[in-house]
Design an enzyme around this catalytic site. Structure first.
Site, PDB file in Angstrom:
ATOM      1  N   GLY A 119       0.822  -1.211   0.000  1.00 16.04           N
ATOM      2  CA  GLY A 119       0.000   0.000   0.000  1.00 16.04           C
ATOM      3  C   GLY A 119       0.854   1.257   0.000  1.00 16.04           C
ATOM      4  O   GLY A 119       2.094   1.200  -0.032  1.00 16.04           O
TER       5      GLY A 119
ATOM      6  N   GLY B 104      -3.773  -2.463  -2.583  1.00 17.98           N
ATOM      7  CA  GLY B 104      -2.359  -2.151  -2.831  1.00 17.98           C
ATOM      8  C   GLY B 104      -1.940  -2.536  -4.235  1.00 17.98           C
ATOM      9  O   GLY B 104      -2.712  -3.130  -4.993  1.00 17.98           O
TER      10      GLY B 104
ATOM     11  N   ALA C  36      -1.287   0.730  13.089  1.00 14.58           N
ATOM     12  CA  ALA C  36      -1.645   1.947  12.346  1.00 14.58           C
ATOM     13  C   ALA C  36      -3.115   2.235  12.607  1.00 14.58           C
ATOM     14  O   ALA C  36      -4.003   1.601  12.047  1.00 14.58           O
ATOM     15  CB  ALA C  36      -1.412   1.736  10.848  1.00 14.58           C
TER      16      ALA C  36
ATOM     17  N   TYR D  62     -15.020   1.410   9.081  1.00 18.38           N
ATOM     18  CA  TYR D  62     -13.592   1.732   9.245  1.00 18.38           C
ATOM     19  C   TYR D  62     -13.331   2.231  10.674  1.00 18.38           C
ATOM     20  O   TYR D  62     -12.461   1.704  11.374  1.00 18.38           O
ATOM     21  CB  TYR D  62     -13.223   2.811   8.233  1.00 18.38           C
ATOM     22  CG  TYR D  62     -11.778   3.252   8.234  1.00 18.38           C
ATOM     23  CD1 TYR D  62     -10.760   2.386   7.836  1.00 18.38           C
ATOM     24  CD2 TYR D  62     -11.425   4.555   8.592  1.00 18.38           C
ATOM     25  CE1 TYR D  62      -9.436   2.810   7.790  1.00 18.38           C
ATOM     26  CE2 TYR D  62     -10.110   4.987   8.545  1.00 18.38           C
ATOM     27  CZ  TYR D  62      -9.117   4.111   8.148  1.00 18.38           C
ATOM     28  OH  TYR D  62      -7.805   4.542   8.112  1.00 18.38           O
TER      29      TYR D  62
ATOM     30  N   TYR E 264      -3.979  -6.557  24.912  1.00 17.41           N
ATOM     31  CA  TYR E 264      -2.763  -7.395  24.837  1.00 17.41           C
ATOM     32  C   TYR E 264      -1.634  -6.761  25.642  1.00 17.41           C
ATOM     33  O   TYR E 264      -0.832  -7.457  26.262  1.00 17.41           O
ATOM     34  CB  TYR E 264      -2.329  -7.597  23.368  1.00 17.41           C
ATOM     35  CG  TYR E 264      -2.885  -8.865  22.769  1.00 17.41           C
ATOM     36  CD1 TYR E 264      -4.246  -8.988  22.493  1.00 17.41           C
ATOM     37  CD2 TYR E 264      -2.061  -9.952  22.493  1.00 17.41           C
ATOM     38  CE1 TYR E 264      -4.771 -10.158  21.956  1.00 17.41           C
ATOM     39  CE2 TYR E 264      -2.581 -11.125  21.957  1.00 17.41           C
ATOM     40  CZ  TYR E 264      -3.929 -11.224  21.694  1.00 17.41           C
ATOM     41  OH  TYR E 264      -4.435 -12.381  21.168  1.00 17.41           O
TER      42      TYR E 264
END
Ligand code: NAD
Ligand code: UDP
Length: 311
Positions: A10, A36, A114, A145, A159
């Site tokens: 990408g 991508g 990201a 999104y 985590y």
């Protein structure tokens, strides 16, 4: 170091691969090419420090050998793309992030997510500091999104706290530069391509909505600093200089020398009215700030598109 970068083919992933290879690391670049292009990493082909693996990270990720870091950049990022691939976007933000975290755990690797300014939605606080919780419509078109990224952040923090994983979260604000796909629908690439083709520039709404545009080199430097010396709390990385979309259109016309007209089209649903990062945290934690002004970044990006855009 040996690192895995997802979303490697990408726009941002490919620049990140370049940077890690240039810094002397071995990079495995993973991508399923949903948005991508292999052309973005073609120049790395044949380098012994770089391996490309085609794989959908929303399914279990297997990597042989040790890993020191997993940088999870896979996700459609343009509103046009994520509206076209809503389920894949939800899956890569949720399942893909879970798989990438699980891999990082298994390898004892640092994990880097990201994330995005979209976690702030259509913000009621301006500029946006990391402490702002956001104003997101979960069931609107952008929810696929925004909510996937918010889930990804929550999973990453879980985590970190539950498993003690070494993690980072970057909230990226509108970034532009060479290797954006001509057709990806984002405002900078749209305007440049339209200008170079002599077509009208399509401003949505009245163009008074604002964004703050960061040149890709500045962003990558911020990401590397966050990776190396940041901490687990989310960090905004973006350029705080704010422009209206109409101002951007006029600047693209000026910098490209195009004579295109500006036309006004309907504003997409839930399009954020304003967006500007508060980068106090990046400044103090990372001693980072952006250096490339929009005028110069546009010149570089227009030069790139001149080589690739044909009428
Ligand atoms: P992009 O669409 O150019 O790149 C995303 C890459 O991820 C593509 O190569 C795509 O094929 C790959 N991908 C998507 N789903 C995948 C999957 N399931 N498995 C493997 N690969 C997959 O977008 P970009 O602008 O480079 O964005 C990269 C990351 O940065 C994304 O996570 C995005 O949300 C985030 N981000 C970007 C911006 C920006 O302004 N560019 C702003 C905020 C956040
Ligand atoms: N936009 C526009 N014309 C275009 C593409 C986008 O006016 O051809 C506007 C869009 O409505 C939004 C801003 O530009 O207000 C930024 O859009 P983009 O898709 O780049 O990213 P967003 O910040 O909305 O995720």
């Amino acid at each position: 170091m040996r690192v895995l970068i997802t979303g490697a083919a990408g726009f941002l992933g490919s620049h990140l691969c370049d940077r890690f290879v240039a810094d002397g690391h071995d990079v495995i670049g993973m991508d399923n090419l949903i948005t991508g292009e292999l052309g973005n990493i073609a120049h790395l082909e044949g380098r012994k420090e770089f391996t490309y693996v085609r794989h959908d990270v929303s399914t279990f990720i297997a990597v042989d050998g040790p890993l020191d870091a997993v940088l999870h950049f896979a996700s459609p990022a343009s509103p046009v793309d994520y509206l076209k691939f809503p389920i894949q976007t939800l899956k890569v933000g949720a399942l893909g992030t879970h798989n990438a975290l699980g891999l990082a755990m298994a390898k004892g690797a640092r994990f880097f997510l990201a994330s995005t300014s979209e976690v702030y939605g259509d913000p009621e606080v301006h500029p946006q500091p990391e402490t702002y919780w956001g104003h997101v419509n979960p069931v609107g078109p952008r929810g696929v999104y925004d909510e996937a990224k918010r889930f990804g952040e929550a999973m990453t923090m879980a985590y970190h706290y539950y498993h003690g994983l070494d993690t980072r979260i970057v909230r990226i604000f509108n970034t532009y530069g060479p290797r954006m796909r001509a057709q990806d629908g984002r405002v900078v690439s749209n305007f440049i391509v339209q200008a170079l083709r002599g077509e009208p520039l399509t401003v949505y709404g009245d163009g008074s909505q604002s964004r703050s545009f960061c040149y890709v080199d500045d962003l990558i430097e911020g990401i590397v600093r966050l990776f190396e010396r940041g901490d687990a709390d989310p960090t905004n990385v973006g350029n705080p200089r704010e422009f209206t979309v109409l101002e951007l259109a006029k600047l693209v016309l000026e910098k490209s020398g195009a004579k295109s007209e500006i036309v006004f089209e309907p504003l997409p649903t839930d399009d954020p009215r304003q967006r500007r990062p508060d980068i106090s945290r990046a400044r103090s934690l990372l001693q980072w700030e952006p250096y490339v002004p929009l005028e110069e970044g546009l010149e570089r990006t227009i030069a790139h598109f001149r080589k690739t855009v044909t009428d």
